[in-house]
Design an enzyme around this catalytic site. Sequence first.
Site, PDB file in Angstrom:
ATOM      1  N   GLU A  47      41.962  42.356  36.850  1.00  0.00           N
ATOM      2  CA  GLU A  47      43.260  43.061  35.866  1.00  0.00           C
ATOM      3  C   GLU A  47      42.896  44.787  34.747  1.00  0.00           C
ATOM      4  O   GLU A  47      41.421  45.080  34.966  1.00  0.00           O
ATOM      5  CB  GLU A  47      42.651  42.292  34.142  1.00  0.00           C
ATOM      6  CG  GLU A  47      43.803  42.511  33.193  1.00  0.00           C
ATOM      7  CD  GLU A  47      43.445  41.462  31.941  1.00  0.00           C
ATOM      8  OE1 GLU A  47      44.773  41.556  31.261  1.00  0.00           O
ATOM      9  OE2 GLU A  47      42.615  41.638  32.088  1.00  0.00           O
ATOM     10  N   LYS A 116      52.212  40.114  31.489  1.00  0.00           N
ATOM     11  CA  LYS A 116      51.041  39.297  31.431  1.00  0.00           C
ATOM     12  C   LYS A 116      51.949  38.625  30.182  1.00  0.00           C
ATOM     13  O   LYS A 116      51.880  39.322  28.865  1.00  0.00           O
ATOM     14  CB  LYS A 116      49.966  39.460  30.894  1.00  0.00           C
ATOM     15  CG  LYS A 116      48.785  38.431  30.030  1.00  0.00           C
ATOM     16  CD  LYS A 116      47.363  39.458  29.645  1.00  0.00           C
ATOM     17  CE  LYS A 116      46.324  38.755  29.653  1.00  0.00           C
ATOM     18  NZ  LYS A 116      45.287  39.563  29.184  1.00  0.00           N
ATOM     19  N   CYS A 151      44.615  36.981  33.560  1.00  0.00           N
ATOM     20  CA  CYS A 151      43.217  36.318  32.059  1.00  0.00           C
ATOM     21  C   CYS A 151      43.936  35.643  31.069  1.00  0.00           C
ATOM     22  O   CYS A 151      43.619  34.022  32.299  1.00  0.00           O
ATOM     23  CB  CYS A 151      43.503  37.564  31.758  1.00  0.00           C
ATOM     24  SG  CYS A 151      41.527  37.799  31.222  1.00  0.00           S
TER      25      CYS A 151
END
Length: 287
Positions: A47, A116, A151
Amino acid sequence: MSRRVKVSSVSLLIPEVTTTVEANMVAGYSALQLALAEKPDIVCFPELFPIFNTRREEIPKRACEIQKDILGWAAKHARESHVYLIIPTIEAAEGHLYNTAFLFDRSGKISGTYRKTHLAPEEEKAFCVSKPGDHYPVFQTDFGKIAIMTCMDIHYPEVARIYALEGAEILFWPTMAYGPTENFLQIALRARAIDNQLYCVGSNYVNTPYLPGKLMGRANIVGLDGTYCADTGNRPGIATALLDLDEGYEMWYSGEVKEKFPTLRDTILKTRRPDTYGILCRPMRGI
């Protein structure tokens, strides 16, 4: 019939002190060369590469420059090595900074992006990411369908289930996570693989020597039964595995039932009761 794909994931060594974008890209190049030696079809980086662990105040000032440099770097290597690359980085667009994973195809072209959707509570404070995405795209490659969650997304089972319903076969999880605990995160990743019958691929950063509470590494590839096909452990390096996307997890039924539900994935997805799940779309009471 067998659709075999070789997948590689990066556990990238990062210093415990503040580093620079340029130093991270040098480390990334070394990791990519290690991965390419395995002749993979696709490589996934962690990430927010290459801004992770750099000075926060530089991120908004250099966001466009960094984005241009890393995307150009990725396009060049994807094209020259004829490999798919997943590069999660900072994206400056529409007056915001996004935490975005870019998918490059074998010709070096961007074939898709994933922004995300679930930002960590301090993501804006730490990395200047100011807005989440709101879509869950599935990408068609020349070996099968893939998807990406980033994540914090792992804590929301709905994300992986949406991807399974949309036909994804491999789910990539670039992250920088090191807690609540290593075991906590690994159980979550394995659960997503089992519950949705997806191969799950994690990539992360690592500090050495590793101790609990530091960046844990653990680039790994999880099979449909929740076991590891490859795992770097708490070390820098590359996890690589050859996956058969047609293998499936065969069910133990017989006769007509076996014809209707040949695999565990068929069973899980075909016997869902979405008419009973309405509460999942409601805000939590009191929040």
